[in-house]
Design a protein around this motif. Structure first.
Motif, PDB file in Angstrom:
ATOM      1  N   ASP A 153      93.394  -2.115 -67.142  1.00 55.50           N
ATOM      2  CA  ASP A 153      93.390  -3.569 -66.947  1.00 55.50           C
ATOM      3  C   ASP A 153      92.020  -4.173 -67.217  1.00 55.50           C
ATOM      4  OD1 ASP A 153      92.122  -2.384 -64.830  1.00 55.50           O
ATOM      5  OD2 ASP A 153      92.945  -3.750 -63.315  1.00 55.50           O
ATOM      6  N   TYR A 154      91.292  -3.573 -68.187  1.00 55.90           N
ATOM      7  CA  TYR A 154      89.939  -4.058 -68.485  1.00 55.90           C
ATOM      8  C   TYR A 154      89.959  -5.469 -69.058  1.00 55.90           C
ATOM      9  CZ  TYR A 154      91.046  -2.663 -73.304  1.00 55.90           C
ATOM     10  OH  TYR A 154      91.628  -2.517 -74.529  1.00 55.90           O
ATOM     11  N   LYS A 155      91.028  -5.839 -69.744  1.00 58.07           N
ATOM     12  CA  LYS A 155      91.091  -7.190 -70.299  1.00 58.07           C
ATOM     13  C   LYS A 155      91.187  -8.239 -69.191  1.00 58.07           C
ATOM     14  CE  LYS A 155      92.974  -6.010 -74.828  1.00 58.07           C
ATOM     15  NZ  LYS A 155      91.753  -6.394 -75.540  1.00 58.07           N
ATOM     16  N   ALA A 156      91.815  -7.862 -68.087  1.00 58.37           N
ATOM     17  CA  ALA A 156      91.889  -8.783 -66.952  1.00 58.37           C
ATOM     18  C   ALA A 156      90.516  -9.019 -66.346  1.00 58.37           C
ATOM     19  CB  ALA A 156      92.849  -8.239 -65.893  1.00 58.37           C
ATOM     20  N   GLN A 157      89.616  -8.079 -66.567  1.00 63.36           N
ATOM     21  CA  GLN A 157      88.242  -8.205 -66.071  1.00 63.36           C
ATOM     22  C   GLN A 157      87.350  -8.954 -67.065  1.00 63.36           C
ATOM     23  OE1 GLN A 157      86.810  -4.280 -65.032  1.00 63.36           O
ATOM     24  NE2 GLN A 157      88.807  -3.641 -64.259  1.00 63.36           N
ATOM     25  N   GLY A 158      87.946  -9.421 -68.161  1.00 66.72           N
ATOM     26  CA  GLY A 158      87.184 -10.173 -69.155  1.00 66.72           C
ATOM     27  C   GLY A 158      86.446  -9.310 -70.150  1.00 66.72           C
ATOM     28  N   LEU A 159      86.853  -8.043 -70.270  1.00 71.20           N
ATOM     29  CA  LEU A 159      86.194  -7.123 -71.185  1.00 71.20           C
ATOM     30  C   LEU A 159      86.997  -6.977 -72.468  1.00 71.20           C
ATOM     31  CD1 LEU A 159      85.118  -4.262 -68.726  1.00 71.20           C
ATOM     32  CD2 LEU A 159      83.694  -6.094 -69.662  1.00 71.20           C
ATOM     33  N   GLY A 160      86.269  -6.730 -73.551  1.00 73.34           N
ATOM     34  CA  GLY A 160      86.904  -6.436 -74.825  1.00 73.34           C
ATOM     35  C   GLY A 160      86.986  -4.935 -75.037  1.00 73.34           C
ATOM     36  N   ASP A 161      87.304  -4.539 -76.279  1.00 72.84           N
ATOM     37  CA  ASP A 161      87.463  -3.110 -76.573  1.00 72.84           C
ATOM     38  C   ASP A 161      86.140  -2.368 -76.696  1.00 72.84           C
ATOM     39  OD1 ASP A 161      90.148  -3.389 -76.499  1.00 72.84           O
ATOM     40  OD2 ASP A 161      90.503  -3.187 -78.646  1.00 72.84           O
ATOM     41  N   CYS A 162      85.024  -3.079 -76.937  1.00 70.74           N
ATOM     42  CA  CYS A 162      83.723  -2.403 -77.075  1.00 70.74           C
ATOM     43  C   CYS A 162      83.235  -1.946 -75.713  1.00 70.74           C
ATOM     44  CB  CYS A 162      82.695  -3.340 -77.707  1.00 70.74           C
ATOM     45  SG  CYS A 162      81.058  -2.596 -77.902  1.00 70.74           S
TER      46      CYS A 162
ATOM     47  N   CYS B 250      82.535   4.609 -84.178  1.00 70.42           N
ATOM     48  CA  CYS B 250      83.337   3.712 -83.361  1.00 70.42           C
ATOM     49  C   CYS B 250      84.806   4.155 -83.334  1.00 70.42           C
ATOM     50  CB  CYS B 250      83.227   2.291 -83.890  1.00 70.42           C
ATOM     51  SG  CYS B 250      84.033   1.056 -82.850  1.00 70.42           S
ATOM     52  N   ASP B 251      85.344   4.575 -84.475  1.00 72.88           N
ATOM     53  CA  ASP B 251      86.725   5.045 -84.509  1.00 72.88           C
ATOM     54  C   ASP B 251      86.918   6.254 -83.616  1.00 72.88           C
ATOM     55  OD1 ASP B 251      87.459   3.043 -86.204  1.00 72.88           O
ATOM     56  OD2 ASP B 251      87.569   4.284 -88.016  1.00 72.88           O
ATOM     57  N   ASP B 252      85.944   7.143 -83.587  1.00 78.72           N
ATOM     58  CA  ASP B 252      86.032   8.317 -82.718  1.00 78.72           C
ATOM     59  C   ASP B 252      86.055   7.904 -81.249  1.00 78.72           C
ATOM     60  OD1 ASP B 252      85.904  11.265 -82.299  1.00 78.72           O
ATOM     61  OD2 ASP B 252      83.965  10.770 -81.402  1.00 78.72           O
ATOM     62  N   THR B 253      85.218   6.916 -80.904  1.00 82.88           N
ATOM     63  CA  THR B 253      85.193   6.428 -79.521  1.00 82.88           C
ATOM     64  C   THR B 253      86.502   5.734 -79.166  1.00 82.88           C
ATOM     65  OG1 THR B 253      82.787   6.150 -79.606  1.00 82.88           O
ATOM     66  CG2 THR B 253      83.970   4.931 -77.904  1.00 82.88           C
ATOM     67  N   MET B 254      87.021   4.910 -80.066  1.00 84.49           N
ATOM     68  CA  MET B 254      88.285   4.213 -79.813  1.00 84.49           C
ATOM     69  C   MET B 254      89.436   5.201 -79.628  1.00 84.49           C
ATOM     70  SD  MET B 254      87.687   0.908 -79.715  1.00 84.49           S
ATOM     71  CE  MET B 254      86.186   1.376 -78.838  1.00 84.49           C
ATOM     72  N   THR B 255      89.417   6.274 -80.427  1.00 85.13           N
ATOM     73  CA  THR B 255      90.467   7.282 -80.297  1.00 85.13           C
ATOM     74  C   THR B 255      90.405   7.970 -78.938  1.00 85.13           C
ATOM     75  OG1 THR B 255      90.435   7.668 -82.701  1.00 85.13           O
ATOM     76  CG2 THR B 255      91.414   9.384 -81.324  1.00 85.13           C
ATOM     77  N   LYS B 256      89.195   8.289 -78.491  1.00 84.94           N
ATOM     78  CA  LYS B 256      89.045   8.938 -77.187  1.00 84.94           C
ATOM     79  C   LYS B 256      89.450   8.006 -76.047  1.00 84.94           C
ATOM     80  CE  LYS B 256      85.298  12.037 -78.635  1.00 84.94           C
ATOM     81  NZ  LYS B 256      83.849  12.370 -78.471  1.00 84.94           N
ATOM     82  N   MET B 257      89.221   6.731 -76.217  1.00 86.03           N
ATOM     83  CA  MET B 257      89.586   5.770 -75.186  1.00 86.03           C
ATOM     84  C   MET B 257      91.063   5.382 -75.244  1.00 86.03           C
ATOM     85  SD  MET B 257      86.892   5.215 -73.371  1.00 86.03           S
ATOM     86  CE  MET B 257      87.397   3.767 -72.450  1.00 86.03           C
TER      87      MET B 257
ATOM     88  N   PRO C   7      81.004  -1.027 -70.055  1.00 90.50           N
ATOM     89  CA  PRO C   7      81.536   0.320 -69.821  1.00 90.50           C
ATOM     90  C   PRO C   7      82.747   0.270 -68.898  1.00 90.50           C
ATOM     91  CG  PRO C   7      79.581  -0.042 -68.493  1.00 90.50           C
ATOM     92  CD  PRO C   7      79.732  -1.259 -69.355  1.00 90.50           C
ATOM     93  N   ARG C   8      83.579   1.275 -69.046  1.00 94.16           N
ATOM     94  CA  ARG C   8      84.743   1.398 -68.164  1.00 94.16           C
ATOM     95  C   ARG C   8      85.287   2.812 -68.268  1.00 94.16           C
ATOM     96  NH1 ARG C   8      87.023  -1.586 -72.488  1.00 94.16           N
ATOM     97  NH2 ARG C   8      85.056  -2.698 -72.311  1.00 94.16           N
ATOM     98  N   SER C   9      86.142   3.168 -67.362  1.00 96.25           N
ATOM     99  CA  SER C   9      86.764   4.477 -67.352  1.00 96.25           C
ATOM    100  C   SER C   9      87.896   4.534 -68.365  1.00 96.25           C
ATOM    101  CB  SER C   9      87.303   4.799 -65.950  1.00 96.25           C
ATOM    102  OG  SER C   9      88.103   5.958 -65.974  1.00 96.25           O
ATOM    103  N   ARG C  10      88.201   5.729 -68.848  1.00103.78           N
ATOM    104  CA  ARG C  10      89.319   5.881 -69.768  1.00103.78           C
ATOM    105  C   ARG C  10      90.643   5.486 -69.105  1.00103.78           C
ATOM    106  NH1 ARG C  10      88.428  11.679 -72.934  1.00103.78           N
ATOM    107  NH2 ARG C  10      86.262  11.338 -73.569  1.00103.78           N
ATOM    108  N   LYS C  11      90.715   5.658 -67.803  1.00103.59           N
ATOM    109  CA  LYS C  11      91.950   5.361 -67.089  1.00103.59           C
ATOM    110  C   LYS C  11      92.084   3.877 -66.745  1.00103.59           C
ATOM    111  CE  LYS C  11      91.946   9.967 -64.946  1.00103.59           C
ATOM    112  NZ  LYS C  11      91.959  10.700 -63.658  1.00103.59           N
ATOM    113  N   ASP C  12      91.026   3.128 -67.056  1.00101.78           N
ATOM    114  CA  ASP C  12      91.035   1.710 -66.714  1.00101.78           C
ATOM    115  C   ASP C  12      91.856   0.951 -67.757  1.00101.78           C
ATOM    116  OD1 ASP C  12      90.595  -0.801 -65.782  1.00101.78           O
ATOM    117  OD2 ASP C  12      88.407  -0.727 -65.888  1.00101.78           O
TER     118      ASP C  12
END
Length: 479
Positions: free
Chosen positions: A266-275, A309-316, A259-264
């Motif tokens: 730099d999530y990839k720098a934290q080792g996170l993917g898009d899910c 998933c597409d709806d979530t990706m759009t919101k993010m 999980p992460r915030s919409r404003k986050d």
């Protein structure tokens, strides 16, 4: 001492058997109920629209009239299937066989190309299940509300919602069962007689049987039909390959989850993917699987997880397509081969069987003739001698008018000997009528050789002499 003697040594052998540890758990885990969450999106709109169109066709087709009769009537009792202008008899079994072969290869072709989309979009089990879930959602509420309702103690409100849900299920199952049975017996009288308690035993039994089956399958068993009972779920993998389009999760892009915030940003720098691990793809799945675990035979390719998933990706604010219809080669960065041996093979066989069906249908004559020597009229003998000294053979001409139009037939026989015709030479048949016509042939033994004479009966359409059907038979003229 005997030097040739071999000493025998007894070696004790103990056989160890494995005994699994006894556990207090049951051998088979009970089935967990799946609470499917509703979702909107391209694929679900397509699924709903396709389901609506085919459900409307299913309900309307039995009511269509053609030439004053039910356009589609599969009358098993009279052994004839009326499909608009086409009437199929038991003699036309090959045509029905070709239809089933075409359906099978069409399913193989679609499966090899786009996976199990038949199950997700057009399978009656899936369509009825989605309709039952729609009733459930409208009466009991959203996914969370249904879960809360089931955990709550029984009350008048809970009983009313549950009772109304099952009433709607049974009512819809009864309606569709009546329509289904209406394909095999006249649908109008069936509805009237069923609700006035005047329907026959077999009609009532069939309607109640299919009602209970629909209610049980779509209301209670649901995904069990897809995962444990349907044979297609088991052998579909034999038609898959690495170029088959299936619903799949892009693991390289999505992992690691978190999980992460919409404003986050730099999530990839934290080792996170898009899910973001919201689990909506699991909540909307009608079979309760997690598509992120890879290809699974339970997946019916309905695309619900794609829309969620597409709806979530759009919101993010992320690109869509984390879950999509794709191929194994595409996920590995390789090129997908659309035109490949398996797919081309299925297509060519499908074209061939379609051509064979069309040829079989084109060569089919709307008349059928079967000639049987009637021994019963002469005491089991092949022939009899009349009082005037003639040798007489009796035949039964079984004629079928396969068309839906009335027809007048001219009856005749061809023979090298001068046979006398005794019986009608002209017969009128209504559309779809079959009739046995007895005729006799007589021969003066002084005008021909005795023995076995080959003859040929013919029936000819009076209005269309080119339409003639013949069958060879035998005239027994004695010894």
């Amino acid at each position: 001492m005997d030097n040739n003697r071999i000493d025998i040594k007894n070696i004790p052998v103990s056989v160890e058997t494995y005994k699994p540890e006894q556990s207090s758990q049951t051998k088979y885990a009970s089935r967990d109920r799946i609470y499917v969450r509703s979702v909107k999106g391209l694929h679900q709109s397509l699924r709903r629209n396709m389901g609506f169109v085919f459900m409307a066709l299913f309900m309307l087709l039995p009511w269509i009239q053609y030439n004053g009769t039910q356009a589609i009537l599969l009358n098993i009792g009279e052994q004839k299937f009326n499909i608009f202008a086409l009437t199929l008899w038991p003699q036309d079994f090959t045509i029905l066989a070709w239809i089933f072969v075409i359906a099978a290869y069409a399913l193989f072709f679609v499966t090899a190309f786009y996976g199990r989309v038949w199950c997700g979009y057009l399978c009656p089990q899936s369509v009825w299940t989605f309709i039952f879930m729609w009733f459930e959602e409208k009466i009991q509420g959203s996914r969370n509300q249904r879960m809360t309702l089931d955990k709550a103690p029984w009350s008048l409100s809970k009983f009313a919602k549950k009772a109304l849900t099952h009433f709607c299920w049974l009512a819809f199952a009864l309606l569709t069962s009546l329509i289904f049975v209406g394909y095999f017996t006249p649908v109008g009288p069936l509805f009237i007689n069923f609700f006035t308690f005047e329907a026959g035993f077999w009609a009532v039994l069939s309607v109640l049987f299919f009602t209970l089956c629909t209610y049980g399958n779509a209301g209670w068993m649901r995904e069990i039909m897809c995962t444990h009972i349907c044979p297609y779920a088991r052998f579909q993998s034999a038609m898959f390959d690495k170029d088959t389009f299936t619903v799949a999760y892009d693991e390289q892009r999505g992992e690691n989850r978190g999980p992460r915030s919409r404003k986050d940003t730099d999530y990839k720098a934290q080792g996170l993917g898009d899910c973001i691990d919201c689990n909506l793809c699991v909540h909307v799945c009608p079979t309760g699987i997690d598509i992120r675990n890879g290809l699974q035979y339970e997946c019916i390719n309905c695309g619900a997880c794609i829309d969620a998933c597409d709806d979530t990706m759009t919101k993010m604010g992320y690109p869509t397509g984390l879950i999509s219809y794709t191929t194994e080669h595409n996920l590995k960065g390789q090129k997908t081969r659309i035109f490949r041996g398996k797919l081309i093979g299925y297509f060519l066989v499908l074209v061939l069987v379609c051509a064979a069906f069309v040829i079989n249908l084109a060569l089919r004559k709307p008349l059928e003739l079967d000639v049987m020597l009637d021994r019963g009229s002469v005491g089991g003998s092949l022939y009899r001698e009349t009082a005037s000294g003639l040798i007489e053979n009796t035949y039964r001409l079984a004629m079928i008018n396969k068309s839906q139009q009335p027809i007048t037939l001219l009856l005749s026989v061809d023979s090298a000997e001068p046979l006398q015709w005794i019986g009608p030479t002209e017969v009128s048949l209504a559309g779809g009528e079959s009739r046995d016509v007895p005729v006799s042939l007589a021969l003066d033994p002084n005008e021909a050789n005795r023995g076995r004479i080959i003859i040929r009966f013919s029936i000819t359409d009076q209005a269309n002499p080119a339409l003639t059907v013949s069958q060879e038979s035998t005239f027994f003229a004695g010894r």
